[in-house]
Design an enzyme around this catalytic site. Sequence first.
Site, short mmCIF file in Angstrom:
data_model
loop_
_atom_site.label_atom_id
_atom_site.label_comp_id
_atom_site.label_asym_id
_atom_site.label_seq_id
_atom_site.Cartn_x
_atom_site.Cartn_y
_atom_site.Cartn_z
N SER A 184 -17.92 -31.60 -4.68
CA SER A 184 -17.04 -32.76 -4.82
C SER A 184 -15.61 -32.29 -5.00
CB SER A 184 -17.46 -33.60 -6.02
OG SER A 184 -17.26 -32.88 -7.24
N LYS A 185 -14.70 -33.24 -5.15
CA LYS A 185 -13.28 -32.90 -5.24
C LYS A 185 -12.97 -32.02 -6.45
CE LYS A 185 -11.45 -36.88 -2.70
NZ LYS A 185 -10.60 -38.09 -2.76
N ARG A 186 -13.80 -32.12 -7.49
CA ARG A 186 -13.50 -31.29 -8.67
C ARG A 186 -13.73 -29.81 -8.40
NH1 ARG A 186 -18.37 -30.63 -11.64
NH2 ARG A 186 -20.07 -31.86 -10.77
N HIS A 187 -14.39 -29.48 -7.29
CA HIS A 187 -14.58 -28.08 -6.91
C HIS A 187 -13.44 -27.58 -6.03
CE1 HIS A 187 -18.84 -29.40 -7.70
NE2 HIS A 187 -18.71 -28.38 -8.51
N GLY A 188 -12.48 -28.44 -5.74
CA GLY A 188 -11.38 -28.07 -4.86
C GLY A 188 -11.34 -28.98 -3.65
#
Length: 477
Positions: free
Chosen positions: A254-258
């Site tokens: 997801s976006k929290r991984h980049g």
Amino acid sequence: MTKVRVRFAPSPTGPLHIGGARSALFNYLFARGEGGDFILRMEDTDRERSSAASEEDIKRSLLWLGIEWNEGVDIGGPHAPYKQMERLQTYEEAAQKLIETGHAYYCYCSPQELEAAREQMQAQGQTPRYNGVCRGLSGEGRRAKEAEGRKPVIRFRVSDGAEAAFDDLVRGKVVFSGAEIGGDFVIMKSDGIPTYNFAVVVDDHLMQISHVVRAEEHLSNTPKQLLLYDALGWERPLFAHVSLILGEDKSKMSKRHGSVSVTAYQAEGYLPQALVNFLALLGWSPEDGREIFSLQELERQFSLDRVCKSPAVFDIKKLRWLNGQYLRALPQAEIAAALRPFLTGDWPEERLLLLAETLANHLEVFADVKKFLPLMEAGPYEITGEEELFILRQTHVKELLRRFGERLAVLEDFSPAAIKELIKETGKQCGVKGAALFMPLRVALTASCHGPDIDKLTALMGKGLALTRLEGAEKYL
């Protein structure tokens, strides 16, 4: 042998996700390796979220990666149209065939009625599913519902004890029980738009898709699709469900991984060949254990029997490392051109080429250039590291910096070669060489013990800034 025909069918509701890019790549490589066809189809039935801008982003991203389709949107083909909203009549005809054969029926239940039934089932400890109220509705009953102004959906009839089984090319034998399939499911909504599971079956059959290669998250859709194939009397394609892509913390990407879109990686200065190489290794392993592959090599070596079941972990460090390998293999002029979008101010061609030469071995992605720019630009100058301060406080450093600064001030040829020669001459005058010569100059000019070649950096920063840095270093001696 049936010709291999595969498709990538994204919903144009946003930019191309990295997981979608991996699915497209696997389909493309499989088709190319088998001498088959790769088709690009748009599943645009989500009218609220689908957009022309998203469709363009998907197409641009695929082409940037080197993934070309030989049939589909834009270029057409024998099975056009390749957008679902342009195929509504086709779905209606297929739905009517199911109604005529008793495999589907009209359902007039309102959302409120469906929710009430759902809550009742949950209260009784049952798994919510459609309760079949409209299953046996007569013609008179239908007319009565329509007289109330109700618009029906079309539901597929899931027979009692239904089971769906198939041999997955990645996972082996897969069996779904009736409980896992659920109750009668909607295939056509009241506005005449097909649901995903119905549309994809109709499209894949009519486009003669031989293999459906997609992410594991679609595995739960497969039993409903198999029931539809069987009810319509159509041959099933072969299925291959590839592993999910997880973040480094083992949760779903997801976006929290980049960054999660291809466009974002492009904007950060990644090379398409590196991203393709990396994506290919997310869930597929070559026989020889190699890590560097061109797209053409992947086309020759990729096979579904080397695709693994276990989730693939998106290791951004490995992606950066791979990108660095490809970056350093580029001609200097290409590196320079790729760096320009990340620079501000005036960068004449000669200076830009020197920048590329100086930093090539220190970059993993082109955006990394930003962290080196302060070395060449005027700004706050502080030396704080213990190692750096220790180097400057050696007894010979004051004389070394003084002599180097004096000669640098009158140096007419401010090229790396001339500066390198000046450093050697200064070392001879001061009786020092090696680290005792280079390290104090590096720390005085860059405030760091590490970095690119000091002669090239000095040329890039220019005489004025270099002299200012040498003067500023005096307070630390």
